[in-house]
Design a protein around this motif. Structure first.
Motif, PDB file in Angstrom:
ATOM      1  N   THR A  72       0.814  -1.223   0.000  1.00 38.91           N
ATOM      2  CA  THR A  72       0.000   0.000   0.000  1.00 38.91           C
ATOM      3  C   THR A  72       0.848   1.275   0.000  1.00 38.91           C
ATOM      4  O   THR A  72       0.297   2.378   0.027  1.00 38.91           O
ATOM      5  CB  THR A  72      -0.930   0.038   1.231  1.00 38.91           C
ATOM      6  OG1 THR A  72      -0.129   0.124   2.427  1.00 38.91           O
ATOM      7  CG2 THR A  72      -1.819  -1.189   1.294  1.00 38.91           C
ATOM      8  N   GLY A  73       2.167   1.125  -0.014  1.00 43.65           N
ATOM      9  CA  GLY A  73       3.044   2.296   0.029  1.00 43.65           C
ATOM     10  C   GLY A  73       3.304   2.804   1.435  1.00 43.65           C
ATOM     11  O   GLY A  73       3.985   3.815   1.618  1.00 43.65           O
ATOM     12  N   SER A  74       2.789   2.110   2.440  1.00 41.88           N
ATOM     13  CA  SER A  74       2.953   2.526   3.837  1.00 41.88           C
ATOM     14  C   SER A  74       4.234   1.908   4.398  1.00 41.88           C
ATOM     15  O   SER A  74       4.196   1.058   5.279  1.00 41.88           O
ATOM     16  CB  SER A  74       1.738   2.084   4.663  1.00 41.88           C
ATOM     17  OG  SER A  74       0.548   2.486   4.046  1.00 41.88           O
ATOM     18  N   TYR A  75       5.361   2.357   3.879  1.00 39.33           N
ATOM     19  CA  TYR A  75       6.648   1.715   4.185  1.00 39.33           C
ATOM     20  C   TYR A  75       7.230   2.131   5.535  1.00 39.33           C
ATOM     21  O   TYR A  75       8.097   1.449   6.073  1.00 39.33           O
ATOM     22  CB  TYR A  75       7.672   2.057   3.101  1.00 39.33           C
ATOM     23  CG  TYR A  75       7.242   1.687   1.708  1.00 39.33           C
ATOM     24  CD1 TYR A  75       6.805   0.401   1.393  1.00 39.33           C
ATOM     25  CD2 TYR A  75       7.265   2.634   0.679  1.00 39.33           C
ATOM     26  CE1 TYR A  75       6.406   0.068   0.115  1.00 39.33           C
ATOM     27  CE2 TYR A  75       6.870   2.306  -0.608  1.00 39.33           C
ATOM     28  CZ  TYR A  75       6.444   1.021  -0.885  1.00 39.33           C
ATOM     29  OH  TYR A  75       6.049   0.689  -2.161  1.00 39.33           O
ATOM     30  N   GLY A  76       6.785   3.263   6.085  1.00 37.72           N
ATOM     31  CA  GLY A  76       7.361   3.751   7.337  1.00 37.72           C
ATOM     32  C   GLY A  76       6.590   4.952   7.841  1.00 37.72           C
ATOM     33  O   GLY A  76       5.403   5.122   7.533  1.00 37.72           O
ATOM     34  N   HIS A  77       7.260   5.804   8.600  1.00 39.30           N
ATOM     35  CA  HIS A  77       6.611   6.954   9.235  1.00 39.30           C
ATOM     36  C   HIS A  77       6.042   7.947   8.227  1.00 39.30           C
ATOM     37  O   HIS A  77       6.579   8.132   7.140  1.00 39.30           O
ATOM     38  CB  HIS A  77       7.606   7.692  10.133  1.00 39.30           C
ATOM     39  CG  HIS A  77       7.798   7.036  11.467  1.00 39.30           C
ATOM     40  ND1 HIS A  77       6.974   6.054  11.950  1.00 39.30           N
ATOM     41  CD2 HIS A  77       8.733   7.238  12.445  1.00 39.30           C
ATOM     42  CE1 HIS A  77       7.372   5.674  13.145  1.00 39.30           C
ATOM     43  NE2 HIS A  77       8.442   6.372  13.474  1.00 39.30           N
TER      44      HIS A  77
ATOM     45  N   PHE B 253      10.914   0.282   6.572  1.00 33.73           N
ATOM     46  CA  PHE B 253      11.474   1.487   7.196  1.00 33.73           C
ATOM     47  C   PHE B 253      10.840   1.690   8.570  1.00 33.73           C
ATOM     48  O   PHE B 253       9.729   1.226   8.827  1.00 33.73           O
ATOM     49  CB  PHE B 253      11.148   2.746   6.377  1.00 33.73           C
ATOM     50  CG  PHE B 253      11.906   2.923   5.106  1.00 33.73           C
ATOM     51  CD1 PHE B 253      13.113   3.597   5.085  1.00 33.73           C
ATOM     52  CD2 PHE B 253      11.399   2.440   3.903  1.00 33.73           C
ATOM     53  CE1 PHE B 253      13.802   3.804   3.897  1.00 33.73           C
ATOM     54  CE2 PHE B 253      12.073   2.631   2.713  1.00 33.73           C
ATOM     55  CZ  PHE B 253      13.279   3.308   2.700  1.00 33.73           C
ATOM     56  N   HIS B 254      11.521   2.427   9.406  1.00 36.75           N
ATOM     57  CA  HIS B 254      10.913   3.082  10.565  1.00 36.75           C
ATOM     58  C   HIS B 254      11.018   4.562  10.218  1.00 36.75           C
ATOM     59  O   HIS B 254      10.130   5.108   9.586  1.00 36.75           O
ATOM     60  CB  HIS B 254      11.663   2.723  11.854  1.00 36.75           C
ATOM     61  CG  HIS B 254      11.105   3.349  13.092  1.00 36.75           C
ATOM     62  ND1 HIS B 254       9.855   3.026  13.584  1.00 36.75           N
ATOM     63  CD2 HIS B 254      11.620   4.267  13.960  1.00 36.75           C
ATOM     64  CE1 HIS B 254       9.627   3.727  14.691  1.00 36.75           C
ATOM     65  NE2 HIS B 254      10.683   4.484  14.933  1.00 36.75           N
ATOM     66  N   GLU B 255      12.120   5.177  10.547  1.00 36.53           N
ATOM     67  CA  GLU B 255      12.432   6.499  10.019  1.00 36.53           C
ATOM     68  C   GLU B 255      13.022   6.319   8.618  1.00 36.53           C
ATOM     69  O   GLU B 255      13.525   5.238   8.275  1.00 36.53           O
ATOM     70  CB  GLU B 255      13.441   7.189  10.945  1.00 36.53           C
ATOM     71  CG  GLU B 255      12.893   7.411  12.353  1.00 36.53           C
ATOM     72  CD  GLU B 255      13.977   7.652  13.401  1.00 36.53           C
ATOM     73  OE1 GLU B 255      15.153   7.800  13.014  1.00 36.53           O
ATOM     74  OE2 GLU B 255      13.652   7.668  14.599  1.00 36.53           O
TER      75      GLU B 255
ATOM     76  N   HIS C  41       9.853  12.136   6.812  1.00 35.66           N
ATOM     77  CA  HIS C  41       9.742  10.708   6.455  1.00 35.66           C
ATOM     78  C   HIS C  41       8.728  10.538   5.317  1.00 35.66           C
ATOM     79  O   HIS C  41       9.015   9.896   4.317  1.00 35.66           O
ATOM     80  CB  HIS C  41       9.342   9.901   7.686  1.00 35.66           C
ATOM     81  CG  HIS C  41      10.202  10.167   8.883  1.00 35.66           C
ATOM     82  ND1 HIS C  41      11.549   9.896   8.884  1.00 35.66           N
ATOM     83  CD2 HIS C  41       9.917  10.706  10.096  1.00 35.66           C
ATOM     84  CE1 HIS C  41      12.054  10.247  10.072  1.00 35.66           C
ATOM     85  NE2 HIS C  41      11.090  10.746  10.811  1.00 35.66           N
ATOM     86  N   HIS C  42       7.524  11.060   5.524  1.00 39.46           N
ATOM     87  CA  HIS C  42       6.548  11.284   4.448  1.00 39.46           C
ATOM     88  C   HIS C  42       6.113  10.040   3.686  1.00 39.46           C
ATOM     89  O   HIS C  42       5.819  10.095   2.496  1.00 39.46           O
ATOM     90  CB  HIS C  42       7.109  12.317   3.461  1.00 39.46           C
ATOM     91  CG  HIS C  42       6.045  12.992   2.641  1.00 39.46           C
ATOM     92  ND1 HIS C  42       4.988  13.668   3.196  1.00 39.46           N
ATOM     93  CD2 HIS C  42       5.871  13.086   1.302  1.00 39.46           C
ATOM     94  CE1 HIS C  42       4.210  14.143   2.241  1.00 39.46           C
ATOM     95  NE2 HIS C  42       4.719  13.810   1.085  1.00 39.46           N
ATOM     96  N   PHE C  43       6.087   8.880   4.351  1.00 41.87           N
ATOM     97  CA  PHE C  43       5.505   7.706   3.701  1.00 41.87           C
ATOM     98  C   PHE C  43       3.990   7.790   3.814  1.00 41.87           C
ATOM     99  O   PHE C  43       3.448   8.167   4.847  1.00 41.87           O
ATOM    100  CB  PHE C  43       6.018   6.419   4.352  1.00 41.87           C
ATOM    101  CG  PHE C  43       7.473   6.177   4.091  1.00 41.87           C
ATOM    102  CD1 PHE C  43       7.924   5.859   2.825  1.00 41.87           C
ATOM    103  CD2 PHE C  43       8.402   6.280   5.114  1.00 41.87           C
ATOM    104  CE1 PHE C  43       9.272   5.642   2.585  1.00 41.87           C
ATOM    105  CE2 PHE C  43       9.750   6.062   4.890  1.00 41.87           C
ATOM    106  CZ  PHE C  43      10.186   5.743   3.613  1.00 41.87           C
ATOM    107  N   SER C  44       3.302   7.431   2.744  1.00 42.99           N
ATOM    108  CA  SER C  44       1.856   7.625   2.708  1.00 42.99           C
ATOM    109  C   SER C  44       1.199   6.495   1.924  1.00 42.99           C
ATOM    110  O   SER C  44       1.736   6.025   0.922  1.00 42.99           O
ATOM    111  CB  SER C  44       1.532   8.971   2.054  1.00 42.99           C
ATOM    112  OG  SER C  44       0.160   9.221   2.063  1.00 42.99           O
TER     113      SER C  44
END
Length: 483
Positions: free
Chosen positions: A95-100, A357-359, A105-108
Motif C-alpha cells: 500500500t506504500g505505507s513503508y514507514g513513518h 522502514f521506521h524512520e 519521512h513522508h511515507f503515505s
C-alpha cells in the motif's frame, strides 16, 4: 388509469418504507466497536499476561470478561507502518505505507486504497477517532469525527468520547493513546537519565500517579539487567498504569450508557516496548503483542486463545463482527471472528511480518514467516549495519552498554545485534530469545528451504516489490512508463 397509478405509487412507497424499516432493524442489531490501541506496549507489562508487579486492574478485568490471545502479532514494529495495516487489512509493502508519515519521512498510503473506517461509515456506522493518528492521507483514513484531548491523559480522552458512546447509530471508536511511547526530549542532557515515557512530576488531571521502584520491575530476558534499564522500565510501567486508568474510565462510561452488552471492545498495541531489541525489530518482543477482546454477544469469558493472528486480520475481523459484507480477496488478512471462543483452533498456526522502514534514514527491509514453532527472518539489507531509531539510540538502556564498550546487550553480542546474517531461522519452542540460528546448519536445510518457499509465496500473493531481491525477479515490476 390515475387510480391504478396511485395504487402503484403507494405500493412502491410502502415497499420502500418496509425496506427502510428492515435496514434500520438490521443496523440496530449491529454491535458498537471500540478499538483501543496503545503505543509501544508489549505483553511484558500487563498483569493478565503474567506480570505480577505492574498495576493494570482494568485491562486484567477485560481479560477476565473476554478472550486473551497469546500469539497475536503486528506485521511491522513501527508505529505508522503498523497502524496502516490495522486500518487497511493489507501489508504496508503493498500500500506504500513503508514507514513513518510525519516530518520528512513522508511515507503515505496510496490514495486508491480503502480503509476500515470508510467502509464502516458507508455501512451506517458513526466513526470517530481520538489520539494518535499517524497515517496518511486523510482521504483514505477518514473518520466522521475527530475528537481532541491530551493523548497522554487517557482519562481526559475518555471524557471526550461521551457523545460518541451515546450515538443513535452503531459506532466505531478508534481510541489511540500516546502512552507508553518514549517522551521528548529523546536525548537527555545527561546520558544516563531515564526517559520520561510521557510521565510528569506534577502528574495529570484526574489521574493517579502510580510510581514503581526500579528494583521491583521485571527485566525481560532480551534486555541487559542494568540500573539504567530498570529505571527506564519503571517509567514505562508508570505510563502504562495511566493507560489502564483511562481505559477503566471509558468502560465505566460505556456501562452507564446501557450499551455495554452490545459493544465489542478490543485492546491492542501497535508494536512492542520502545527498547532496543523490541521496537523496530521483527524479533518476538517487537511483534508479539497483547490482544484482548470482549465480545458480550458471544458469552466467552476469561479464556485464552492460542491461535496465531495478525494485525492484518483486524480489518476483516471487525467488518465480520459488524455484520458488514466484504469480499475475502479484498484483504490480505482473514477474519478470526469465528474462532474467538476457541482455545487452540486448527489452521491458525502461521503468520507473516514485513518491515521496510521506521524512520526514512532506517532502511532495513525484513520479511518474516512464522510457521508453528519455526521462524524465518530474511534480512534483505544484511550487508548494512542494523539502523537505530533516534529514541532507542539515545536511551540510557542502550547507552549504558555502548558507552562502556560492553560485549553483550542482554544475551546477544552487540556485534551480532548490529550486524546480522541474511537468514535467521529459529525454533521458538527451544529458543525464545532467538539466539541459535539454524539457517546455516545442514540438519535444518530442508526446513530452511520450506520456509523460504512459504515466504516467496507470501510475497507474490501480497505484491511485495522486494520480491525482486530473489534472483532479480522483476515479475511485479511495471514498465516504468505511464500510458
Amino acid at each position: 388509469m390515475k387510480i391504478l397509478f396511485a395504487i402503484v405509487v403507494l405500493g412502491f412507497t410502502a415497499c420502500a418504507e418496509k425496506q427502510k424499516e428492515v435496514a434500520q432493524v438490521s443496523k440496530s442489531n449491529q454491535p458498537n466497536i471500540i478499538l483501543f490501541v496503545a503505543d509501544d506496549h508489549g505483553t511484558d507489562a500487563i498483569g493478565a499476561y503474567g506480570n505480577p508487579v505492574i498495576k493494570t486492574p482494568n485491562l486484567d478485568q477485560l481479560a477476565s470478561e473476554g478472550v486473551k490471545f497469546t500469539n497475536a502479532y503486528c506485521t511491522s514494529a513501527s508505529c505508522a507502518a503498523s497502524r496502516s495495516v490495522i486500518l487497511s487489512g493489507k501489508f504496508g509493502h503493498a500500500t506504500g505505507s513503508y514507514g513513518h508519515v510525519h516530518d520528512y519521512h513522508h511515507f503515505s498510503t496510496y490514495d486508491t486504497e480503502t480503509s476500515l473506517p470508510v467502509i464502516m461509515e458507508k455501512s451506517g456506522y458513526e466513526t470517530a477517532r481520538i489520539g494518535k493518528y499517524h497515517v496518511a492521507p486523510e482521504k483514505v483514513y477518514h473518520f466522521n469525527q475527530v475528537l481532541e484531548a491530551d493523548p497522554r491523559n487517557t482519562v481526559e480522552m475518555a471524557d471526550a468520547c461521551a457523545d460518541v458512546l451515546k450515538s443513535d447509530k452503531p459506532f466505531f471508536l478508534y481510541f489511540c493513546t500516546d502512552d507508553p511511547h518514549r517522551g521528548h526530549p529523546f536525548e537527555p542532557e545527561q546520558w544516563d537519565t531515564p526517559n520520561s515515557f510521557g510521565n510528569k512530576k506534577e502528574g495529570y488531571k484526574d489521574v493517579e500517579t502510580v510510581i514503581y521502584n526500579p528494583e521491583d520491575v521485571l527485566v525481560p530476558s532480551f534486555l541487559p539487567d542494568t540500573k539504567q534499564t530498570r529505571e527506564e522500565i519503571a517509567q514505562y510501567y508508570q505510563s502504562i498504569s495511566r493507560i489502564d486508568q483511562g481505559f477503566g474510565k471509558l468502560m465505566k462510561m460505556l456501562q452507564e450508557t446501557g450499551k455495554a452488552d452490545n459493544t465489542i471492545v478490543i485492546y491492542i498495541s501497535d508494536n512492542g516496548m520502545a527498547f532496543p531489541g523490541a521496537k523496530t525489530t521483527v524479533n518476538e518482543p517487537g511483534i508479539k503483542l497483547p490482544c484482548i477482546i470482549k465480545d458480550p454477544t458471544k458469552g466467552t469469558k476469561g479464556t485464552t486463545n492460542k491461535a496465531m493472528i495478525s494485525w492484518v486480520d483486524l480489518t476483516p475481523t471487525i467488518l465480520d463482527m459488524a455484520k458488514i459484507d466484504f469480499k475475502k480477496e479484498q484483504f490480505h488478512g482473514k477474519s478470526f471472528n469465528s474462532i474467538l471462543n476457541k482455545t487452540n483452533p486448527e489452521g491458525w498456526d502461521e503468520i507473516y511480518a514485513s518491515h521496510t522502514f521506521h524512520e526514512i534514514t532506517m532502511y532495513y527491509p525484513m520479511r518474516v514467516v512464522r510457521s508453528k514453532n519455526y521462524k524465518l527472518i530474511w534480512n534483505i539489507a544484511y550487508r548494512l549495519e542494523y539502523p537505530f531509531a533516534s529514541d532507542l539510540w539515545a536511551s540510557s538502556t542502550w547507552q549504558s552498554i555502548y558507552r562502556h564498550k560492553i560485549e553483550y546487550f542482554g544475551p546477544k553480542k552487540v556485534q551480532d545485534f548490529l550486524f546480522r546474517p541474511e537468514f535467521e531461522l529459529y525454533d521458538l519452542s527451544k529458543d525464545k530469545n532467538e539466539l541459535d540460528n539454524l539457517a546455516y546448519k545442514d540438519k535444518f536445510r530442508g526446513v530452511l528451504e520450506l520456509m523460504k518457499s512459504k515466504m516467496k509465496k507470501f510475497q507474490k500473493e501480497t505484491s511485495d516489490p522486494w520480491m525482486i531481491m530473489w534472483g532479480h525477479d522483476a515479475s511485479l515490476q511495471g514498465s516504468g512508463v505511464n500510458l
